[in-house]
Design a protein around this motif. Structure first.
Motif, mmCIF file in Angstrom:
data_model
loop_
_atom_site.group_PDB
_atom_site.id
_atom_site.type_symbol
_atom_site.label_atom_id
_atom_site.label_comp_id
_atom_site.label_asym_id
_atom_site.label_seq_id
_atom_site.Cartn_x
_atom_site.Cartn_y
_atom_site.Cartn_z
ATOM 1 N N THR A 201 11.128 -22.856 10.705
ATOM 2 C CA THR A 201 10.364 -22.999 9.472
ATOM 3 C C THR A 201 11.115 -22.324 8.333
ATOM 4 O O THR A 201 11.882 -21.384 8.541
ATOM 5 C CB THR A 201 8.967 -22.363 9.607
ATOM 6 O OG1 THR A 201 9.100 -21.008 10.044
ATOM 7 C CG2 THR A 201 8.106 -23.139 10.585
ATOM 8 N N SER A 223 8.050 -16.742 6.177
ATOM 9 C CA SER A 223 7.243 -17.763 6.825
ATOM 10 C C SER A 223 5.966 -17.180 7.423
ATOM 11 O O SER A 223 5.930 -16.022 7.867
ATOM 12 C CB SER A 223 8.055 -18.450 7.933
ATOM 13 O OG SER A 223 7.258 -19.375 8.639
ATOM 14 N N ASP A 253 6.268 -24.334 5.922
ATOM 15 C CA ASP A 253 5.066 -23.778 6.530
ATOM 16 C C ASP A 253 3.909 -24.773 6.458
ATOM 17 O O ASP A 253 3.137 -24.923 7.414
ATOM 18 C CB ASP A 253 4.660 -22.484 5.814
ATOM 19 C CG ASP A 253 5.431 -21.266 6.286
ATOM 20 O OD1 ASP A 253 6.155 -21.367 7.298
ATOM 21 O OD2 ASP A 253 5.302 -20.206 5.642
#
Length: 328
Positions: A201, A223, A253
């Protein structure tokens, strides 16, 4: 480099201490993606993630003196909970160092298992404190920079190869890289025709940053996927990914949360964003490899509360991904 001999030895060592988690076809995800999809449900492992595999393998490899000294680990959540649980079951004193951003449920779970939990302002500080505690005599159980831990995580890949023949592409989330290093090593030895893809991510993309410059570098962490939030990968995990992994994909995210909702609706499993990020990545993989793929998803963990998911849905306005056949 970790090889199949080390992974096989780890499998023998941890048998009876961890679950052989289910590997199942997912009708819902298969319909969603328009290709056969198999899920490896590591979120059903003890403590809710794959992490006990490496923790058990490491603790069982230690000498009596190393165990007697007590063990220490740095963690964004899942590794610390796993080590606390495993150490508690073996009568080994454990200290877990976590950043203050770690999920409250993870902090509580580690303490409930009998571990001493030390909190730091951020993950970089957690690694620094852990290094200091090792210098004071505690035995390190690193979350990823350890060939014994990587071999333990590699048992996930060996089980997936055995239980799901015919896969063409396997997707694995990356934090520090221990899981994907072990899984990729297992596939290279047992099913080398299968492509292994890593997924991160944004704000927890240490492996992508390392790949961009040719080696580990520190990254700024932001994140919500705290279980992926390593401040850097190690040379060991980087070398495995550079040699064995097809590519590393990075999703936002918000899209990881959309993946959580999609997995809940289509696969009927409750996952954390570290697993939810696989969904958009799988769409991207299919864009690259075509409609004849047979996907395997390593669903790495499910340690998240309903309040967490509700808050993220409100924050990002997330909705599940539409099925691929509907033009996704």
């Amino acid at each position: 480099m970790v090889g199949i001999e080390e992974i096989t030895a780890a499998a023998d060592r941890i048998a009876g201490h961890v679950l052989r988690t289910p590997t199942l076809p997912s009708p819902g995800l298969s319909a969603h993606f328009g290709v056969p999809v198999t899920v490896k449900l590591e979120l059903l492992q003890r403590t809710g993630s794959f992490k006990p595999r490496g923790a058990v393998a490491k603790l069982l490899s230690l000498s009596g003196a190393e165990r007697a000294a007590g063990v220490v680990a740095v963690s964004g959540g899942n590794h610390g909970v796993a080590l606390a649980d495993v150490a508690g079951s073996m009568g080994v004193a454990a200290t877990v160092v976590m950043p203050e951003s770690a999920p409250a449920r993870s902090i509580d779970a580690a303490r409930a298992s009998g571990a001493t939990v030390r909190l730091t302002p951020d993950m970089a500080g957690a690694f620094a404190l852990t290094e200091r505690l090792v210098g004071e005599g505690l035995t390190l159980v690193h979350p990823f920079d350890d060939p014994v831990v990587i071999a333990g995580q590699g048992t996930v890949g060996a089980e997936l190869v055995a239980d799901a023949p015919g896969l063409t592409d396997v997707l694995v989330s990356i934090g520090g890289g221990g899981l994907i290093a072990g899984v990729a090593a297992a596939f290279r030895a047992l099913a080398p025709q299968v492509r292994v893809w890593g997924v991160e991510t944004e704000g927890a993309d240490a492996m992508s940053a390392a790949r961009a410059v040719g080696g580990p570098v520190p990254v700024a962490l932001s994140s919500i996927a705290s279980t992926l939030s390593a401040p850097s990968v190690s040379q060991l995990t980087y070398d495995h990914v550079a040699a064995l992994v097809c590519d590393v994909l990075v999703v936002s995210d918000a899209d990881a949360v959309r993946g959580v909702l999609t997995l809940a609706e289509q696969a009927k499993v409750w996952t954390e964003p570290a697993a939810g990020c696989l969904v958009l990545a799988a769409h991207r993989v299919l864009d690259r490899v075509g409609p004849d793929a047979r996907l395997g998803l390593v669903v790495c963990g499910g340690n998240v509360t309903a309040a967490d998911v509700a808050g993220w849905v409100q924050r990002f306005g997330s909705v599940p991904f539409p099925p691929r056949t509907a033009g996704a």
